[in-house]
Design an enzyme around this catalytic site. Structure first.
Site, PDB file in Angstrom:
ATOM      1  CG  ASP A 171      -0.362   0.016   2.530  1.00 12.04           C
ATOM      2  OD1 ASP A 171       0.881  -0.052   2.618  1.00 12.04           O
ATOM      3  OD2 ASP A 171      -1.112   0.087   3.528  1.00 12.04           O
ATOM      4  CB  SER A 172       4.577   1.715  -0.232  1.00 12.21           C
ATOM      5  OG  SER A 172       4.753   0.572  -1.042  1.00 12.21           O
ATOM      6  CG  ASP A 228       0.215  -4.057   2.111  1.00 15.28           C
ATOM      7  OD1 ASP A 228      -0.092  -4.743   3.095  1.00 15.28           O
ATOM      8  OD2 ASP A 228       0.993  -3.084   2.163  1.00 15.28           O
ATOM      9  CE  LYS A 248       2.900  -5.806   3.982  1.00 15.11           C
ATOM     10  NZ  LYS A 248       2.321  -4.752   4.843  1.00 15.11           N
ATOM     11  CD  GLU A 259       0.260  -1.377   7.836  1.00 10.63           C
ATOM     12  OE1 GLU A 259      -0.094  -0.592   8.737  1.00 10.63           O
ATOM     13  OE2 GLU A 259       0.722  -1.003   6.748  1.00 10.63           O
ATOM     14  CD  GLU A 278       7.344  -0.380   8.098  1.00 10.66           C
ATOM     15  OE1 GLU A 278       6.412  -1.067   7.648  1.00 10.66           O
ATOM     16  OE2 GLU A 278       7.616   0.768   7.694  1.00 10.66           O
TER      17      GLU A 278
HETATM   18  O1  KIV Z   1       3.383  -1.089   1.603  1.00 13.45           O
HETATM   19  C1  KIV Z   1       4.546  -1.467   1.679  1.00 13.45           C
HETATM   20  O2  KIV Z   1       5.378  -1.207   0.814  1.00 13.45           O
HETATM   21  C2  KIV Z   1       4.921  -2.247   2.858  1.00 13.45           C
HETATM   22  C3  KIV Z   1       6.365  -2.530   3.065  1.00 13.45           C
HETATM   23  C4  KIV Z   1       7.012  -1.322   3.588  1.00 13.45           C
HETATM   24  C5  KIV Z   1       6.574  -3.711   3.940  1.00 13.45           C
HETATM   25  O3  KIV Z   1       4.079  -2.609   3.633  1.00 13.45           O
END
Ligand code: KIV
Length: 300
Positions: A53-54, A92, A122, A124, A191
């Site tokens: 989600d970056s 994500d 993934k 969080e 992280e």
């Molecule tokens: O969204 C992302 O790029 C991430 C990484 C920093 C692990 O969650």
């Protein structure tokens, strides 16, 4: 994920992650958000690609990761899946795609596999989301946890802050990680943690940990592609820049702009030909040439 004797690199699965952890073989993961960077990541031989989600920040220009939606993530996941099939592909879960309720979370995780061609998701959050992770795992969807610095909690944390820097805080992160392992996660991202804390957590878990800003004692490492290749202008302390792609982009675009200004591009090698006769006929038809005299036929 090393090449077989026949030179073929096999597809990476969640089992590959477990095997690599057992053998003590470091796992490499990068983010990718489009077809071309996914192709590059696959060609480089990484074990996993995270459609992170970056995306919100490095591709869409938002100030945090909170603004990206499930539909936007899926759009990019599909592009990544068209570019790479050998690495494990992880989607994500964006903000509010799993926090509100468990049924929603399972449905959105399922969309990543059905509509985004991902292999896993993934999310969080630690113990607070263990039940959610377990429900997704029960649906047959592999889940990677993510504890420590949680960018989706940036407002609650009061900024992007390193976590686990007191004994109590470190204990809470260990507890989060243990809860996610019990929930059936196949791996956990650690992280923004002190390296000694991340190393201890890794030693306490059976599943592999993937570190980012967590030192070298984790089972593997992940970096955001834009940071590692040097597209992002400013990067956090934990990032190593392996390239200067941002500068190379500006140089290349500036050289193009200069060529256009000086009319040195395109050159003869960049143009398509037309047969002389056809071109003459074209000129005649648009009134740029006088028609050729038609031969007069004599009566016999
Ligand atoms: O969204 C992302 O790029 C991430 C990484 C920093 C692990 O969650």
């Amino acid at each position: 994920m090393s090449a077989r004797p026949d030179g073929v690199v096999p597809r990476c699965t969640v089992l590959t992650f477990a095997e690599m952890r057992q053998r003590g073989e470091p796992i490499s993961m990068v983010t990718a958000h489009d077809f071309s960077t996914a192709q590059a990541a696959e060609a480089a031989g990484v074990n996993a690609i995270l459609v992170g989600d970056s995306l919100a920040m490095v591709v869409l220009g938002h100030p945090t990761t909170l603004q990206v939606t499930m539909d936007e993530m899926l759009h990019h996941a599909r592009a990544v899946a068209r570019g790479a099939r050998r690495p494990l592909l992880i989607g994500d879960m964006p903000f509010m795609s799993y926090q509100a309720d468990v049924a929603d979370a399972v449905r959105n995780a399922g969309r990543y596999l059905q509509e985004g061609s991902m292999d896993a998701v993934k999310l969080e959050g630690g113990r607070a989301y263990a039940a959610t992770a377990a429900a997704i795992v029960r649906a047959g969807i592999p889940v990677q946890g993510h504890v420590g610095l949680s960018p989706q909690r940036v407002k609650a944390m009061g900024g992007f802050k390193v976590q686990g820097q007191t004994a109590l805080a470190a204990l809470a992160v260990l507890d989060d990680a243990m809860a996610l392992e019990e929930a059936g996660c196949f791996s956990i991202v650690l992280e923004g943690l002190p390296d000694r804390v991340a190393t201890l957590i890794t030693g306490r878990l059976r599943i592999p940990t993937i570190g980012i800003g967590a030192g070298s004692g984790t089972s593997g490492q992940v970096l955001v592609m834009h940071d590692l290749v040097g597209i992002t202008a400013r990067v956090p302390r934990f990032v190593k820049r392996y390239g200067a792609v941002g500068e190379a982009l500006i140089d290349a675009i500036r050289a193009f702009k200069d060529d256009v200004t000086q009319r040195t591009f395109p050159g003869p090698e960049h143009v398509y030909p037309i047969d002389d006769g056809e071109y003459e006929a074209f000129l005649e038809s648009v009134g740029e040439r006088r028609p050729r005299a038609t031969p007069i036929r004599r009566a016999r």
